[in-house]
Design a protein around this motif. Structure first.
Motif, PDB file in Angstrom:
ATOM      1  N   GLY A 156     -52.817 109.941 -19.069  1.00 37.02           N
ATOM      2  CA  GLY A 156     -52.687 110.014 -20.520  1.00 37.02           C
ATOM      3  C   GLY A 156     -53.285 108.822 -21.230  1.00 37.02           C
ATOM      4  N   GLY A 157     -53.140 107.625 -20.649  1.00 41.47           N
ATOM      5  CA  GLY A 157     -53.718 106.428 -21.267  1.00 41.47           C
ATOM      6  C   GLY A 157     -55.230 106.485 -21.283  1.00 41.47           C
ATOM      7  N   SER A 158     -55.826 107.000 -20.203  1.00 37.66           N
ATOM      8  CA  SER A 158     -57.290 107.133 -20.130  1.00 37.66           C
ATOM      9  C   SER A 158     -57.790 108.062 -21.231  1.00 37.66           C
ATOM     10  CB  SER A 158     -57.706 107.697 -18.757  1.00 37.66           C
ATOM     11  OG  SER A 158     -57.219 106.907 -17.703  1.00 37.66           O
ATOM     12  N   ALA A 159     -57.126 109.225 -21.384  1.00 36.41           N
ATOM     13  CA  ALA A 159     -57.551 110.203 -22.388  1.00 36.41           C
ATOM     14  C   ALA A 159     -57.329 109.674 -23.802  1.00 36.41           C
ATOM     15  CB  ALA A 159     -56.794 111.518 -22.187  1.00 36.41           C
ATOM     16  N   ALA A 160     -56.172 109.034 -24.034  1.00 32.75           N
ATOM     17  CA  ALA A 160     -55.868 108.525 -25.373  1.00 32.75           C
ATOM     18  C   ALA A 160     -56.841 107.417 -25.770  1.00 32.75           C
ATOM     19  CB  ALA A 160     -54.428 108.016 -25.433  1.00 32.75           C
ATOM     20  N   ALA A 161     -57.187 106.541 -24.824  1.00 30.96           N
ATOM     21  CA  ALA A 161     -58.112 105.437 -25.118  1.00 30.96           C
ATOM     22  C   ALA A 161     -59.488 105.960 -25.524  1.00 30.96           C
ATOM     23  CB  ALA A 161     -58.238 104.511 -23.910  1.00 30.96           C
ATOM     24  N   VAL A 162     -59.974 106.991 -24.818  1.00 34.05           N
ATOM     25  CA  VAL A 162     -61.288 107.552 -25.153  1.00 34.05           C
ATOM     26  C   VAL A 162     -61.209 108.346 -26.457  1.00 34.05           C
ATOM     27  CG1 VAL A 162     -63.127 109.111 -24.386  1.00 34.05           C
ATOM     28  CG2 VAL A 162     -62.039 107.581 -22.738  1.00 34.05           C
ATOM     29  N   ALA A 163     -60.134 109.118 -26.645  1.00 33.17           N
ATOM     30  CA  ALA A 163     -60.001 109.945 -27.854  1.00 33.17           C
ATOM     31  C   ALA A 163     -59.846 109.093 -29.116  1.00 33.17           C
ATOM     32  CB  ALA A 163     -58.821 110.900 -27.717  1.00 33.17           C
ATOM     33  N   ALA A 164     -59.282 107.887 -28.977  1.00 31.92           N
ATOM     34  CA  ALA A 164     -59.142 106.983 -30.126  1.00 31.92           C
ATOM     35  C   ALA A 164     -60.352 106.056 -30.264  1.00 31.92           C
ATOM     36  CB  ALA A 164     -57.866 106.160 -29.996  1.00 31.92           C
ATOM     37  N   ASP A 165     -61.367 106.264 -29.416  1.00 30.31           N
ATOM     38  CA  ASP A 165     -62.568 105.412 -29.398  1.00 30.31           C
ATOM     39  C   ASP A 165     -62.215 103.951 -29.158  1.00 30.31           C
ATOM     40  OD1 ASP A 165     -64.555 107.325 -29.631  1.00 30.31           O
ATOM     41  OD2 ASP A 165     -64.499 107.346 -31.806  1.00 30.31           O
ATOM     42  N   LEU A 166     -61.303 103.725 -28.209  1.00 27.46           N
ATOM     43  CA  LEU A 166     -60.972 102.366 -27.775  1.00 27.46           C
ATOM     44  C   LEU A 166     -61.732 102.004 -26.511  1.00 27.46           C
ATOM     45  CD1 LEU A 166     -57.099 102.464 -28.343  1.00 27.46           C
ATOM     46  CD2 LEU A 166     -58.917 101.904 -29.974  1.00 27.46           C
ATOM     47  N   ALA A 167     -62.383 102.985 -25.919  1.00 28.08           N
ATOM     48  CA  ALA A 167     -63.275 102.804 -24.765  1.00 28.08           C
ATOM     49  C   ALA A 167     -64.208 104.008 -24.746  1.00 28.08           C
ATOM     50  CB  ALA A 167     -62.480 102.732 -23.463  1.00 28.08           C
ATOM     51  N   PRO A 168     -65.474 103.806 -24.390  1.00 31.75           N
ATOM     52  CA  PRO A 168     -66.392 104.958 -24.384  1.00 31.75           C
ATOM     53  C   PRO A 168     -66.172 105.897 -23.204  1.00 31.75           C
ATOM     54  CG  PRO A 168     -67.554 102.960 -23.730  1.00 31.75           C
ATOM     55  CD  PRO A 168     -66.167 102.538 -24.116  1.00 31.75           C
ATOM     56  N   ILE A 169     -65.664 105.351 -22.099  1.00 36.09           N
ATOM     57  CA  ILE A 169     -65.378 106.141 -20.897  1.00 36.09           C
ATOM     58  C   ILE A 169     -64.162 105.532 -20.212  1.00 36.09           C
ATOM     59  CG2 ILE A 169     -67.584 107.202 -20.227  1.00 36.09           C
ATOM     60  CD1 ILE A 169     -68.207 104.637 -18.656  1.00 36.09           C
ATOM     61  N   ALA A 170     -63.515 106.323 -19.355  1.00 37.89           N
ATOM     62  CA  ALA A 170     -62.372 105.808 -18.595  1.00 37.89           C
ATOM     63  C   ALA A 170     -62.309 106.506 -17.254  1.00 37.89           C
ATOM     64  CB  ALA A 170     -61.073 106.027 -19.367  1.00 37.89           C
ATOM     65  N   THR A 171     -61.753 105.807 -16.275  1.00 34.57           N
ATOM     66  CA  THR A 171     -61.469 106.437 -14.990  1.00 34.57           C
ATOM     67  C   THR A 171     -60.105 107.102 -15.069  1.00 34.57           C
ATOM     68  OG1 THR A 171     -60.532 104.361 -14.164  1.00 34.57           O
ATOM     69  CG2 THR A 171     -62.841 104.813 -13.644  1.00 34.57           C
ATOM     70  N   GLY A 172     -59.942 108.164 -14.304  1.00 29.54           N
ATOM     71  CA  GLY A 172     -58.662 108.847 -14.189  1.00 29.54           C
ATOM     72  C   GLY A 172     -58.472 109.283 -12.755  1.00 29.54           C
ATOM     73  N   THR A 173     -57.300 109.814 -12.451  1.00 29.34           N
ATOM     74  CA  THR A 173     -57.089 110.445 -11.143  1.00 29.34           C
ATOM     75  C   THR A 173     -56.434 111.792 -11.382  1.00 29.34           C
ATOM     76  OG1 THR A 173     -54.900 109.441 -10.785  1.00 29.34           O
ATOM     77  CG2 THR A 173     -56.824 108.229  -9.963  1.00 29.34           C
ATOM     78  N   ASP A 174     -56.628 112.687 -10.415  1.00 25.25           N
ATOM     79  CA  ASP A 174     -56.182 114.072 -10.576  1.00 25.25           C
ATOM     80  C   ASP A 174     -55.569 114.532  -9.256  1.00 25.25           C
ATOM     81  OD1 ASP A 174     -56.231 116.977 -10.760  1.00 25.25           O
ATOM     82  OD2 ASP A 174     -57.537 116.754 -12.491  1.00 25.25           O
ATOM     83  N   THR A 175     -54.236 114.695  -9.259  1.00 25.60           N
ATOM     84  CA  THR A 175     -53.517 115.171  -8.077  1.00 25.60           C
ATOM     85  C   THR A 175     -53.100 116.631  -8.253  1.00 25.60           C
ATOM     86  OG1 THR A 175     -52.708 112.921  -7.720  1.00 25.60           O
ATOM     87  CG2 THR A 175     -51.551 114.664  -6.539  1.00 25.60           C
ATOM     88  N   GLY A 176     -52.919 117.027  -9.529  1.00 29.29           N
ATOM     89  CA  GLY A 176     -52.566 118.420  -9.809  1.00 29.29           C
ATOM     90  C   GLY A 176     -52.980 118.820 -11.217  1.00 29.29           C
ATOM     91  N   GLY A 177     -53.980 118.088 -11.753  1.00 29.87           N
ATOM     92  CA  GLY A 177     -54.451 118.368 -13.120  1.00 29.87           C
ATOM     93  C   GLY A 177     -54.474 117.137 -13.999  1.00 29.87           C
ATOM     94  N   SER A 178     -54.263 115.966 -13.414  1.00 30.34           N
ATOM     95  CA  SER A 178     -54.035 114.746 -14.204  1.00 30.34           C
ATOM     96  C   SER A 178     -55.278 114.160 -14.878  1.00 30.34           C
ATOM     97  CB  SER A 178     -53.380 113.675 -13.331  1.00 30.34           C
ATOM     98  OG  SER A 178     -52.057 114.029 -13.047  1.00 30.34           O
ATOM     99  N   ILE A 179     -56.448 114.721 -14.635  1.00 35.62           N
ATOM    100  CA  ILE A 179     -57.639 114.429 -15.445  1.00 35.62           C
ATOM    101  C   ILE A 179     -57.852 115.567 -16.440  1.00 35.62           C
ATOM    102  CG2 ILE A 179     -60.183 114.361 -15.398  1.00 35.62           C
ATOM    103  CD1 ILE A 179     -59.958 112.677 -12.836  1.00 35.62           C
ATOM    104  N   ARG A 180     -57.770 116.798 -15.950  1.00 30.09           N
ATOM    105  CA  ARG A 180     -58.140 117.956 -16.775  1.00 30.09           C
ATOM    106  C   ARG A 180     -57.132 118.231 -17.897  1.00 30.09           C
ATOM    107  NH1 ARG A 180     -57.757 121.638 -12.006  1.00 30.09           N
ATOM    108  NH2 ARG A 180     -56.748 119.786 -11.142  1.00 30.09           N
ATOM    109  N   GLN A 181     -55.835 118.118 -17.601  1.00 25.82           N
ATOM    110  CA  GLN A 181     -54.836 118.436 -18.631  1.00 25.82           C
ATOM    111  C   GLN A 181     -54.828 117.426 -19.778  1.00 25.82           C
ATOM    112  OE1 GLN A 181     -51.752 116.752 -19.178  1.00 25.82           O
ATOM    113  NE2 GLN A 181     -50.140 118.282 -19.510  1.00 25.82           N
ATOM    114  N   PRO A 182     -54.837 116.099 -19.523  1.00 30.34           N
ATOM    115  CA  PRO A 182     -54.935 115.169 -20.657  1.00 30.34           C
ATOM    116  C   PRO A 182     -56.265 115.278 -21.402  1.00 30.34           C
ATOM    117  CG  PRO A 182     -54.784 113.970 -18.570  1.00 30.34           C
ATOM    118  CD  PRO A 182     -54.542 115.402 -18.262  1.00 30.34           C
ATOM    119  N   ALA A 183     -57.349 115.584 -20.684  1.00 25.41           N
ATOM    120  CA  ALA A 183     -58.629 115.814 -21.363  1.00 25.41           C
ATOM    121  C   ALA A 183     -58.504 117.009 -22.308  1.00 25.41           C
ATOM    122  CB  ALA A 183     -59.742 116.044 -20.348  1.00 25.41           C
ATOM    123  N   SER A 184     -57.804 118.044 -21.858  1.00 26.00           N
ATOM    124  CA  SER A 184     -57.574 119.221 -22.694  1.00 26.00           C
ATOM    125  C   SER A 184     -56.735 118.870 -23.915  1.00 26.00           C
ATOM    126  CB  SER A 184     -56.881 120.306 -21.863  1.00 26.00           C
ATOM    127  OG  SER A 184     -56.535 121.416 -22.652  1.00 26.00           O
TER     128      SER A 184
END
Length: 492
Positions: A156-184
């Motif tokens: 969630g922090g990775s997605a929020a940081a990019v969505a608020a333009d606090l970073a242009p890109i971020a790393t995430g990890t996905d064990t059961g949707g943890s990149i795709r769901q916050p991106a959504s």
């Protein structure tokens, strides 16, 4: 210089290369935005301005000498699950609140090699267990589109940081949707690569056979730039596959949407709890892809009902094993004045872990215990194979499979979801991890409350280039990925 945060990675790289601005100026721009805006969003756990500016100065030296790479000087944020030498690495837990890693995770080391600048570490659900980022020991991260809503989880922090333009890109990890769901939930593009494509070395383990690192960014193009840095074989990770990574940027137009066969699993669109707005936006995006020349094919994925019970046996079982190392003895949180060794173990773990982590450890330990191992864990592994075969059979007739990334848009913070309700929200994402497949989220519109909706495309093994290419072309024909939350429009 006030709108640097509106530039894509390609535009930032070009601006740095042609000296329109320096990496120090770009990094300071993002640090200023974090200082001004993150008190509303709470995306960062640790901000590292001194390190960031030192890395930016080093990048500027490389840029001036002509020794710079494609990504040299571009800032990013790392999910606080990747070990970072000299910076606190917490995994969102009180257990690791005092842990400063003595080494870099491979993903972090590759970023440094490429000349990327680390702005800091971003928040997450504790040990990546959760779908809202509310299980973090730290302040709850907020969704930039609606500050009283969650950004999703666990990245969630990775997605929020990019969505608020606090970073242009971020790393995430996905064990059961943890990149795709916050991106959504945050209106972003997020790629979960094939298991073994990105090194897990130095990534704090939740469920070792399911975890995979990947990028979160505004667009497929931006994700491709970060994938070029972090993908590839790593001898330090025994599950890393010794297969050369693609040039994801060069392949962005490598897949023709014309003639692409997109599988539409009828079971996915009849799931109880699928929000009408989410269903409508996903169907509109598929219609758009059809107009671009794709062929929509109805398919069956007969194992759909088995996804949640299978995942929530295997993942907690692996978690109970992985988290046994946090015992109050070697590093991390230790209770005060233990009376004996058993008291040390019990109180360090009960005080150091939050309720969701404790719940999953208990479920996993039960599933692995004598008398239940065969009945639960072994059976779940057999069903996992059937889920994988279900996907492989589907890929005999289609190129990619389409689904919503989540059945709803972002929840309100504090929504009274019981654990089972929360687990059922992972219905569309967890099977991809069980099968080890790659999948991507693309923003495709908004619901009636102006909250983002995501389309998920699932690919066959090693098809990251294809997924990025299809989404990139969709994003050339639409502008959902360029929409910004009001808070992101603030200048700093």
């Amino acid at each position: 210089m006030t709108d640097l945060h509106r530039l894509s990675i390609r535009e930032l790289a070009e601006g740095l290369k042609t000296a329109q601005f320096s990496s120090r100026e770009l990094t300071q721009h993002y640090l200023n935005r974090i200082a001004k805006i993150d008190s509303h969003v709470h995306s960062f756990v640790t901000i590292s301005p001194e390190l960031a500016l030192a890395e930016a100065d080093a990048a500027d030296g490389l840029l001036k000498s002509g020794m710079a790479g494609l990504m040299t000087g571009i800032p990013l944020a790392h999910k606080d699950i990747f070990c970072t030498k000299g910076i606190k690495t917490t995994a969102g837990s009180k257990m690791l609140d005092n842990f400063i890693s003595p080494y870099d995770a491979t993903v972090v080391a590759k970023g440094k090699e490429a000349g990327l600048v680390t702005l800091g570490k971003v928040n997450m659900d504790e040990f990546a267990m959760g779908s809202t980022s509310e299980s973090s020991y730290y302040e709850t991260t907020r969704n930039p589109w609606a500050l009283d809503h969650v950004p999703g989880g666990s990245s969630g922090g990775s997605a929020a940081a990019v969505a608020a333009d606090l970073a242009p890109i971020a790393t995430g990890t996905d064990t059961g949707g943890s990149i795709r769901q916050p991106a959504s939930f945050c209106g972003l593009t997020g790629l979960k690569p094939t298991y073994g494509r990105v090194s897990r070395f130095g990534m704090i383990a939740y469920a070792s056979s399911l975890d995979q690192g990947g990028p979160i960014a505004r667009s497929a193009e931006d994700c491709a730039y970060l994938m070029n840095v972090i993908a590839g074989h790593d001898a330090k990770d025994s599950t890393s596959v010794n297969k050369e990574a693609d040039d994801y940027v060069a392949n962005l137009n490598g897949t023709s949407v014309k003639g692409l066969r997109i599988g539409i699993p009828k079971q996915y669109f009849n799931v109880a709890g699928l929000d009408a707005d989410v269903k409508a936006r996903v169907e509109e995006s598929l219609k758009k892809l059809e107009e671009m020349g794709a062929i929509l094919v109805e398919i069956d994925l007969n194992m759909t009902e088995a996804y949640v019970p299978t995942y929530y046996l295997i993942a907690p079982a692996e978690a109970s094993s992985n988290l046994s190392r946090f015992d109050g003895v070697r590093y991390g949180y230790r209770c005060e004045n233990p009376v004996d060794l058993m008291d040390l173990y019990k109180r360090s773990r009960s005080e150091g872990f939050g309720p969701e982590v404790q719940r999953r450890i208990l479920i996993g330990t039960y599933a692995l215990s004598a008398g239940y191992y065969d009945a639960y864990y072994v059976k779940a592994q057999k069903v996992r194979r059937l889920i994988q075969q279900d996907f492989l059979k589907a890929f005999e007739s289609v190129d990619v499979i389409a689904a919503p990334s989540a059945p709803t848009t972002a929840y309100k913070i504090g929504a009274s979801l019981d654990p089972v309700e929360m687990y059922l929200g992972d219905i569309y994402t967890i099977a991809v991890n069980l099968a080890g497949l790659p999948a991507i989220n693309a923003p495709v519109g908004f619901d009636k409350d102006n909250l983002p909706v995501g389309l998920q495309l699932i690919g066959n093994y090693w098809s990251e280039s294809q997924l990025l290419s299809v989404v990139h072309q969709y994003q050339q024909a639409t502008d959902w990925h360029s929409k910004r939350a009001a808070i992101a429009e603030e200048n700093a």
